[in-house]
Design an enzyme around this catalytic site. Structure first.
Site, mmCIF file in Angstrom:
data_model
loop_
_atom_site.group_PDB
_atom_site.id
_atom_site.type_symbol
_atom_site.label_atom_id
_atom_site.label_comp_id
_atom_site.label_asym_id
_atom_site.label_seq_id
_atom_site.Cartn_x
_atom_site.Cartn_y
_atom_site.Cartn_z
ATOM 1 N N CYS B 98 0.858 -1.178 0.000
ATOM 2 C CA CYS B 98 0.000 0.000 0.000
ATOM 3 C C CYS B 98 0.898 1.233 0.000
ATOM 4 C CB CYS B 98 -0.893 -0.015 1.239
ATOM 5 S SG CYS B 98 -1.962 1.415 1.400
ATOM 6 N N GLU B 141 -9.263 -0.636 -1.866
ATOM 7 C CA GLU B 141 -9.574 0.806 -1.775
ATOM 8 C C GLU B 141 -10.801 1.050 -0.902
ATOM 9 O OE1 GLU B 141 -7.261 2.589 -2.572
ATOM 10 O OE2 GLU B 141 -6.187 1.314 -3.986
#
Lengths: 179, 167
Positions: B98, B141
């Site tokens: 990430c 997300e």
């Protein structure tokens, strides 16, 4: 700041991690990267440490004596400057599985082929499984491929080992998705 | 429109549940544009969620069409306002990282196929089915909108395959 590598190993039981980390905490050591696992009946800990004042092995005094007395083996390595910094290893990650009837030389021959070709092994686990009559050896490793090397190259190099060692080998690229 | 710096953990905005978006006003449109610009500017990025640019509102953008893993199975650029996964099936494990948690990757198991409903940038209600890498990216997300990081979902240590026998 001086950094150290600490290795501790002993017969697995509950409480080893807390016993070790309590001592480190009381000394004022910081644990950076570490990896701990059961191997056979042993629990093995490898930790990278630093301490704001300690400079060498003597700085620790007999702090690890209680661990030795409870049956754990303790080894402390004093790192040279920069020895705590993880190198940036760029390249595709490749996972290689090797498994088959147990026999001498499986790890050595695979590692030799990879080493000769400048492939950097970043993680390696082996386990003896199967039954007493039919022991099966499993080797899993992760490697970082140098630039311009592909999974097919690795497969070509290890292919002769399938016959030589009578093992199954699969090579695949691990895609890491940064999201 | 500006490319925004990616917010890094431990900024608290990354662990907060976000506010649903009401009217699609110019502020929301600007937010979407910032997300798109930030995603494309990062080059390798396939998705950005609003909290990653410091905005605690329910919007994400995803585009896996330029990535090796997603180029054959995707919906192109998705701008998703108030997205919600309404169906999940199958499972797929991928090694995720990430942009908000640099230098760490972990194996995460997510649904292989999802049906997701959302409002797009033009204000249309949409329901689409996604699979594979695109589905993984959308779930990653949307997790950001609920204050979840992939670190909360790591499914195994690398050596875990040797431990399943007794578990």
């Amino acid at each position: 700041m001086q950094h150290f590598a600490l290795t501790i190993i002993g017969r697995d039981r509950t409480g080893i991690v807390s016993q070790v980390t309590e001592i480190l905490y009381e000394l004022g050591c910081n644990i950076a990267d570490s990896s701990c696992s059961i191997l056979g009946g042993q629990f093995a800990m490898i930790l990278i440490l630093d301490h704001p004042e300690y400079v060498d092995r003597d700085s620790f005094g007999d702090a690890f004596l209680p661990l030795e007395e409870s049956g754990l083996s303790v080894f402390l390595r004093v790192l040279k400057p920069g020895g705590e910094i993880r190198p940036e290893i760029e390249g595709e990650i490749c996972m290689i599985s090797v498994y088959g009837s147990d026999k001498p030389g499986i790890v050595y021959r695979v590692a030799q082929v990879l080493g000769e070709n400048q492939v950097n092994i970043t993680d390696l686990n082996t386990k003896l499984v199967g039954s007493a009559d039919n022991p099966v050896y499993v080797l899993m490793l992760e490697a970082v491929l140098p630039e311009n090397m592909t999974e097919q190259d690795i497969d070509t190099w290890v292919a002769p080992l399938r016959d030589e060692l009578q093992v199954d080998i699969t090579v695949r690229t691990i895609h890491t998705a940064e999201l | 429109m500006p490319v925004c710096p990616i917010i890094l953990y431990p900024d608290p905005v990354l662990k907060q549940a976000t506010e649903p978006i009401g009217a699609l006003d110019s502020e929301v449109d600007a937010l979407i544009q910032d997300l798109v610009d930030t995603m494309y500017d990062a080059g390798h990025s396939v998705g950005v969620a609003a909290p990653q640019i410091g905005v605690s509102r329910r919007a994400v953008v995803v585009d896996v069409s330029h990535s090796k893993l997603g180029k054959d199975n995707n919906h192109g650029l998705l701008t998703m306002i108030n997205p919600r996964v309404i169906e999940k099936s199958g499972s797929k494990t991928m090694r995720e990282g990430c942009m908000s948690v640099p230098d760490y990757t972990g194996n995460v198991t997510r649904a292989e196929t999802i049906v997701v409903e959302f409002t797009d940038r033009a204000g249309r209600s949409r329901v689409i089915e996604c699979s594979g890498f695109e589905a993984v990216a959308i779930q990653h997300e949307i997790d950001h909108l609920d204050g979840m990081l992939f670190l909360d979902r790591v499914s195994s240590l690398k050596t875990d395959l040797f431990r399943r026998k007794n578990s």
